[in-house]
Design a protein around this motif. Structure first.
Motif, PDB file in Angstrom:
ATOM      1  N   ARG A 102      -7.203   7.427   4.313  1.00  0.00           N
ATOM      2  CA  ARG A 102      -7.087   5.997   4.618  1.00  0.00           C
ATOM      3  C   ARG A 102      -6.012   5.762   5.676  1.00  0.00           C
ATOM      4  NH1 ARG A 102      -5.588   3.856  -0.941  1.00  0.00           N
ATOM      5  NH2 ARG A 102      -5.531   1.805   0.080  1.00  0.00           N
TER       6      ARG A 102
ATOM      7  N   GLY B  76      -3.174  11.177   5.303  1.00  0.00           N
ATOM      8  CA  GLY B  76      -4.168  10.801   4.316  1.00  0.00           C
ATOM      9  C   GLY B  76      -5.406  10.249   4.993  1.00  0.00           C
TER      10      GLY B  76
ATOM     11  N   ASP C  50       3.007   4.550  -0.505  1.00  0.00           N
ATOM     12  CA  ASP C  50       3.306   5.529  -1.549  1.00  0.00           C
ATOM     13  C   ASP C  50       4.819   5.535  -1.733  1.00  0.00           C
ATOM     14  OD1 ASP C  50       3.879   7.780  -3.091  1.00  0.00           O
ATOM     15  OD2 ASP C  50       2.340   9.020  -2.138  1.00  0.00           O
TER      16      ASP C  50
ATOM     17  N   GLU D 157      -0.441   4.911  -1.012  1.00  0.00           N
ATOM     18  CA  GLU D 157      -0.475   5.326  -2.410  1.00  0.00           C
ATOM     19  C   GLU D 157      -1.896   5.744  -2.820  1.00  0.00           C
ATOM     20  OE1 GLU D 157       1.147   3.658  -6.703  1.00  0.00           O
ATOM     21  OE2 GLU D 157       0.547   2.236  -5.143  1.00  0.00           O
ATOM     22  N   ASP D 158      -1.985   6.868  -3.540  1.00  0.00           N
ATOM     23  CA  ASP D 158      -3.248   7.400  -4.061  1.00  0.00           C
ATOM     24  C   ASP D 158      -4.252   7.731  -2.962  1.00  0.00           C
ATOM     25  OD1 ASP D 158      -2.335   7.161  -6.703  1.00  0.00           O
ATOM     26  OD2 ASP D 158      -3.023   5.077  -6.824  1.00  0.00           O
ATOM     27  N   ASP D 159      -3.766   7.985  -1.751  1.00  0.00           N
ATOM     28  CA  ASP D 159      -4.663   8.381  -0.667  1.00  0.00           C
ATOM     29  C   ASP D 159      -5.178   9.791  -0.918  1.00  0.00           C
ATOM     30  OD1 ASP D 159      -6.084   8.147   1.671  1.00  0.00           O
ATOM     31  OD2 ASP D 159      -4.336   7.900   2.977  1.00  0.00           O
ATOM     32  N   THR D 160      -6.342  10.088  -0.373  1.00  0.00           N
ATOM     33  CA  THR D 160      -6.872  11.456  -0.410  1.00  0.00           C
ATOM     34  C   THR D 160      -6.547  12.148   0.899  1.00  0.00           C
ATOM     35  OG1 THR D 160      -8.992  10.629   0.428  1.00  0.00           O
ATOM     36  CG2 THR D 160      -8.739  10.852  -1.978  1.00  0.00           C
ATOM     37  N   THR D 161      -6.661  13.467   0.921  1.00  0.00           N
ATOM     38  CA  THR D 161      -6.316  14.243   2.123  1.00  0.00           C
ATOM     39  C   THR D 161      -7.416  15.249   2.459  1.00  0.00           C
ATOM     40  OG1 THR D 161      -5.074  15.858   0.807  1.00  0.00           O
ATOM     41  CG2 THR D 161      -3.827  13.998   1.727  1.00  0.00           C
TER      42      THR D 161
ATOM     43  N   ARG E 169       0.798  -1.221   0.000  1.00  0.00           N
ATOM     44  CA  ARG E 169       0.000   0.000   0.000  1.00  0.00           C
ATOM     45  C   ARG E 169       0.836   1.278   0.000  1.00  0.00           C
ATOM     46  NH1 ARG E 169      -2.828  -3.911   2.610  1.00  0.00           N
ATOM     47  NH2 ARG E 169      -5.104  -3.853   2.555  1.00  0.00           N
TER      48      ARG E 169
ATOM     49  N   GLU F 154       6.585   7.038  -3.890  1.00  0.00           N
ATOM     50  CA  GLU F 154       7.161   8.315  -4.305  1.00  0.00           C
ATOM     51  C   GLU F 154       7.660   9.082  -3.082  1.00  0.00           C
ATOM     52  OE1 GLU F 154       7.671   9.529  -7.418  1.00  0.00           O
ATOM     53  OE2 GLU F 154       7.066   7.530  -8.102  1.00  0.00           O
TER      54      GLU F 154
END
Length: 333
Positions: free
Chosen positions: A123, A121, A60, A68-72, A58, A62
């Motif tokens: 999640r 994030g 991120d 990864e690809d979590d929203t905030t 899971r 980067e």
């Protein structure tokens, strides 16, 4: 079994791609908790969580932080509310009286959730809420971590270094700061005078950690001061390392650090910021893995390879060098 010590991103990067060299089920990770903070009432364990997210696919990759690809959206709304209310931005420590009252595991590292200086994030936050809830129900940090690992289908055992509070406090020319304020908010800009591991004198390693340290140990390419230092300050951990085969991967190439504030912190605490300084700081280490371009002469066995850790192929290559180093000092037959 081989046990890895983890702080920051060095060990997760090392183990990324290393499953063909070290069986995850037989290679537990002991994670630094000196960086942990209580933020808005939630206990955040960055080094534990980076390992959990990496091992569950899971992470991120980067940022090597969060999912990864979590929203905030919650984080963004917290900052917007603080701005609209005219509240000061940045880290907001709770009062001194609140630093040692309440949830013991979070003492000396409590921050208000106003403005939320560390980005969480949505999640990611769910994991912190669940962890904190488990602690409030009476679980230890070790037990809560095991429950979260099972929920994330993590095969590798992950152990926090202690169930007791240890807070890494960086004393600067601007006053004392928790490591997360120094590193995340201030980007390591203040001049460092000393580093304190508050609570370490009364903290103890868990039975799970002590059992794990009976095996050969690998110290990942982590910051020797703030990632590994809190572990070494705990009663029983340094002694365990002195009685088992230990291999360390240098976070330096001679006097050039791969990433982070390790050089600045080592210099400020009286160590040479270099591979030679790491060796001096780790007298319990039996062998080192150094970069092929690192010509540092050491008084212990050395295995050299390209120690760059950018992708799984790098992790596999360096893990093979680590295994060779362990074999040289009799850790694996």
């Amino acid at each position: 079994m081989v046990t890895f010590l983890a702080g920051g991103t060095g060990t997760p990067k090392l183990l990324d791609g290393g499953d063909g060299v070290f069986d995850p089920a037989e290679t537990p990770v002991v994670a630094n908790t000196g960086d942990d903070v209580e933020l808005g009432g939630l206990l955040v364990c960055p080094d534990v969580d980076t390992t959990l997210f990496a091992e569950s696919g899971r992470l991120d990759r980067e940022t090597w932080w969060g999912i990864e690809d979590d929203t905030t959206e919650t984080h963004d709304e917290l900052q917007a509310l603080a701005d609209a209310a005219g509240l000061d931005s940045g880290p907001r420590y709770l009062p001194d009286s609140a630093q040692t009252a309440g949830r013991d595991i979070a003492r000396w590292r409590r921050f208000s959730g106003v403005d939320e200086f560390m980005e969480l994030g949505d999640r990611d936050r769910a994991l912190h809420i669940t962890r904190t809830g488990l602690l409030d129900e009476g679980r230890t940090l070790t037990e809560a971590t095991r429950t979260l690992a099972e929920a994330l289908d993590v095969e590798r055992p992950v152990f926090p270094m202690s169930d007791d509070p240890v807070a890494t406090i960086v004393h600067t020319d601007e006053g004392p700061m928790h490591f997360q304020e120094f590193w995340v908010h201030r980007r390591a800009e203040p001049a460092v005078e000393s580093v304190e591991f508050r609570g370490a004198e009364t903290a103890s390693a868990t039975s799970a950690v002590r059992d794990a340290l009976d095996a050969p140990v690998v110290v990942g390419p982590s910051n020797p001061v703030t990632s590994i230092g809190p572990m070494l300050a705990i009663d029983g951990i340094r002694e365990a390392l002195e009685s088992t085969p230990v291999v360390a991967v240098s976070p330096f190439v001679e006097d050039e650090v791969f990433s982070g504030p390790a050089g600045k912190l080592m210099a400020a605490t009286g160590s040479d910021p270099s591979t030679a300084g790491v060796a001096e700081a780790y007298p319990f280490v039996d062998a080192f893995v150094l970069d092929a371009d690192d010509g540092t002469g050491l008084d212990r066995p050395v295995v050299r390879t390209d120690t760059t850790l950018d992708d799984p192929a790098d992790g596999e290559r360096v893990c093979r060098a680590v295994r060779e180093a362990i074999e040289r000092v009799g850790g694996i037959v």
